[in-house]
Design a protein around this motif. Structure first.
Motif, PDB file in Angstrom:
ATOM      1  N   PHE A  73     -13.732 -16.289  -4.077  1.00 58.87           N
ATOM      2  CA  PHE A  73     -13.038 -15.668  -2.964  1.00 58.87           C
ATOM      3  C   PHE A  73     -13.648 -14.309  -2.637  1.00 58.87           C
ATOM      4  O   PHE A  73     -14.228 -13.658  -3.503  1.00 58.87           O
ATOM      5  CB  PHE A  73     -11.552 -15.488  -3.296  1.00 58.87           C
ATOM      6  CG  PHE A  73     -10.728 -16.730  -3.122  1.00 58.87           C
ATOM      7  CD1 PHE A  73      -9.822 -16.829  -2.079  1.00 58.87           C
ATOM      8  CD2 PHE A  73     -10.846 -17.803  -3.986  1.00 58.87           C
ATOM      9  CE1 PHE A  73      -9.054 -17.971  -1.908  1.00 58.87           C
ATOM     10  CE2 PHE A  73     -10.089 -18.943  -3.829  1.00 58.87           C
ATOM     11  CZ  PHE A  73      -9.190 -19.033  -2.776  1.00 58.87           C
ATOM     12  N   LYS A  74     -13.472 -13.896  -1.381  1.00 62.87           N
ATOM     13  CA  LYS A  74     -14.011 -12.631  -0.890  1.00 62.87           C
ATOM     14  C   LYS A  74     -12.869 -11.772  -0.349  1.00 62.87           C
ATOM     15  O   LYS A  74     -11.990 -12.273   0.357  1.00 62.87           O
ATOM     16  CB  LYS A  74     -15.020 -12.916   0.226  1.00 62.87           C
ATOM     17  CG  LYS A  74     -15.715 -11.708   0.780  1.00 62.87           C
ATOM     18  CD  LYS A  74     -16.766 -12.161   1.800  1.00 62.87           C
ATOM     19  CE  LYS A  74     -17.570 -11.007   2.323  1.00 62.87           C
ATOM     20  NZ  LYS A  74     -18.639 -11.467   3.234  1.00 62.87           N
ATOM     21  N   VAL A  75     -12.890 -10.482  -0.664  1.00 56.57           N
ATOM     22  CA  VAL A  75     -11.867  -9.569  -0.173  1.00 56.57           C
ATOM     23  C   VAL A  75     -12.055  -9.369   1.327  1.00 56.57           C
ATOM     24  O   VAL A  75     -13.116  -8.960   1.782  1.00 56.57           O
ATOM     25  CB  VAL A  75     -11.938  -8.206  -0.902  1.00 56.57           C
ATOM     26  CG1 VAL A  75     -10.911  -7.239  -0.323  1.00 56.57           C
ATOM     27  CG2 VAL A  75     -11.731  -8.376  -2.404  1.00 56.57           C
ATOM     28  N   GLN A  76     -11.021  -9.698   2.095  1.00 56.23           N
ATOM     29  CA  GLN A  76     -11.062  -9.575   3.555  1.00 56.23           C
ATOM     30  C   GLN A  76     -10.387  -8.299   4.046  1.00 56.23           C
ATOM     31  O   GLN A  76     -10.802  -7.719   5.043  1.00 56.23           O
ATOM     32  CB  GLN A  76     -10.394 -10.785   4.216  1.00 56.23           C
ATOM     33  CG  GLN A  76     -11.094 -12.089   3.936  1.00 56.23           C
ATOM     34  CD  GLN A  76     -12.510 -12.112   4.478  1.00 56.23           C
ATOM     35  OE1 GLN A  76     -12.773 -11.634   5.572  1.00 56.23           O
ATOM     36  NE2 GLN A  76     -13.427 -12.656   3.709  1.00 56.23           N
ATOM     37  N   SER A  77      -9.315  -7.890   3.353  1.00 53.50           N
ATOM     38  CA  SER A  77      -8.620  -6.678   3.788  1.00 53.50           C
ATOM     39  C   SER A  77      -7.842  -6.085   2.626  1.00 53.50           C
ATOM     40  O   SER A  77      -7.505  -6.778   1.661  1.00 53.50           O
ATOM     41  CB  SER A  77      -7.673  -6.976   4.952  1.00 53.50           C
ATOM     42  OG  SER A  77      -6.621  -7.819   4.528  1.00 53.50           O
ATOM     43  N   ILE A  78      -7.586  -4.793   2.742  1.00 54.39           N
ATOM     44  CA  ILE A  78      -6.746  -4.074   1.788  1.00 54.39           C
ATOM     45  C   ILE A  78      -5.777  -3.233   2.612  1.00 54.39           C
ATOM     46  O   ILE A  78      -6.193  -2.423   3.445  1.00 54.39           O
ATOM     47  CB  ILE A  78      -7.578  -3.180   0.853  1.00 54.39           C
ATOM     48  CG1 ILE A  78      -8.592  -4.026   0.058  1.00 54.39           C
ATOM     49  CG2 ILE A  78      -6.661  -2.391  -0.086  1.00 54.39           C
ATOM     50  CD1 ILE A  78      -9.584  -3.218  -0.744  1.00 54.39           C
ATOM     51  N   THR A  79      -4.481  -3.459   2.398  1.00 50.53           N
ATOM     52  CA  THR A  79      -3.453  -2.752   3.147  1.00 50.53           C
ATOM     53  C   THR A  79      -2.630  -1.910   2.178  1.00 50.53           C
ATOM     54  O   THR A  79      -2.191  -2.412   1.145  1.00 50.53           O
ATOM     55  CB  THR A  79      -2.530  -3.754   3.874  1.00 50.53           C
ATOM     56  OG1 THR A  79      -3.329  -4.611   4.687  1.00 50.53           O
ATOM     57  CG2 THR A  79      -1.507  -3.039   4.734  1.00 50.53           C
ATOM     58  N   ARG A  80      -2.432  -0.665   2.512  1.00 53.74           N
ATOM     59  CA  ARG A  80      -1.625   0.226   1.677  1.00 53.74           C
ATOM     60  C   ARG A  80      -0.293   0.483   2.371  1.00 53.74           C
ATOM     61  O   ARG A  80      -0.254   0.815   3.557  1.00 53.74           O
ATOM     62  CB  ARG A  80      -2.356   1.541   1.438  1.00 53.74           C
ATOM     63  CG  ARG A  80      -3.643   1.337   0.695  1.00 53.74           C
ATOM     64  CD  ARG A  80      -4.394   2.603   0.434  1.00 53.74           C
ATOM     65  NE  ARG A  80      -4.024   3.701   1.320  1.00 53.74           N
ATOM     66  CZ  ARG A  80      -4.487   4.932   1.203  1.00 53.74           C
ATOM     67  NH1 ARG A  80      -5.320   5.237   0.248  1.00 53.74           N
ATOM     68  NH2 ARG A  80      -4.126   5.874   2.044  1.00 53.74           N
ATOM     69  N   ILE A  84      -5.459 -15.779  -0.813  1.00 57.36           N
ATOM     70  CA  ILE A  84      -4.735 -15.156  -1.919  1.00 57.36           C
ATOM     71  C   ILE A  84      -4.310 -13.781  -1.430  1.00 57.36           C
ATOM     72  O   ILE A  84      -5.123 -13.016  -0.918  1.00 57.36           O
ATOM     73  CB  ILE A  84      -5.619 -15.016  -3.179  1.00 57.36           C
ATOM     74  CG1 ILE A  84      -6.043 -16.382  -3.701  1.00 57.36           C
ATOM     75  CG2 ILE A  84      -4.887 -14.218  -4.251  1.00 57.36           C
ATOM     76  CD1 ILE A  84      -7.050 -16.324  -4.837  1.00 57.36           C
ATOM     77  N   ASP A  85      -3.028 -13.472  -1.561  1.00 60.78           N
ATOM     78  CA  ASP A  85      -2.516 -12.139  -1.275  1.00 60.78           C
ATOM     79  C   ASP A  85      -2.039 -11.563  -2.603  1.00 60.78           C
ATOM     80  O   ASP A  85      -1.092 -12.084  -3.204  1.00 60.78           O
ATOM     81  CB  ASP A  85      -1.352 -12.181  -0.285  1.00 60.78           C
ATOM     82  CG  ASP A  85      -1.797 -12.534   1.119  1.00 60.78           C
ATOM     83  OD1 ASP A  85      -2.983 -12.362   1.430  1.00 60.78           O
ATOM     84  OD2 ASP A  85      -0.955 -12.977   1.908  1.00 60.78           O
ATOM     85  N   LEU A  86      -2.685 -10.519  -3.047  1.00 59.42           N
ATOM     86  CA  LEU A  86      -2.383  -9.894  -4.330  1.00 59.42           C
ATOM     87  C   LEU A  86      -1.818  -8.515  -4.056  1.00 59.42           C
ATOM     88  O   LEU A  86      -2.500  -7.665  -3.464  1.00 59.42           O
ATOM     89  CB  LEU A  86      -3.661  -9.799  -5.165  1.00 59.42           C
ATOM     90  CG  LEU A  86      -3.584  -9.127  -6.509  1.00 59.42           C
ATOM     91  CD1 LEU A  86      -2.677  -9.926  -7.445  1.00 59.42           C
ATOM     92  CD2 LEU A  86      -4.980  -9.011  -7.115  1.00 59.42           C
TER      93      LEU A  86
END
Length: 78
Positions: free
Chosen positions: A7-14, A51-53
């Motif tokens: 899998f590849k990281v598509q976005s990071i939300t804070r 995947i949402d982590l």
């Protein structure tokens, strides 16, 4: 039996943490699709999904970067 995906990281939300001070980071990952022969092989076996982590400790979230790729192993727990 273990199943491996890539899998590849598509976005990071804070966002503000729901259980106290600080932030929660949500890392969204999708299956790899291209970029190498290995990625093409993984895409052929796992063409869709996500995947949402969600993590609260900043030091955990800081280990992820947009575009970074990860192997994900699914191993039965019981």
């Amino acid at each position: 039996m273990t199943v491996r995906a890539k899998f590849k990281v598509q976005s990071i939300t804070r966002t503000a943490s729901w259980n106290g001070p600080g932030e929660m980071q949500t890392i969204k990952l999708n299956p790899v699709t291209s970029g190498s022969d290995e990625n093409k092989a993984f895409f052929a076996a796992t063409p869709g999904g996500s995947i949402d982590l969600s993590v609260v400790p900043k030091e955990v979230g800081d280990q992820f970067a947009i575009g970074q790729e990860f192997y994900v192993d699914f191993t039965p727990a019981g």
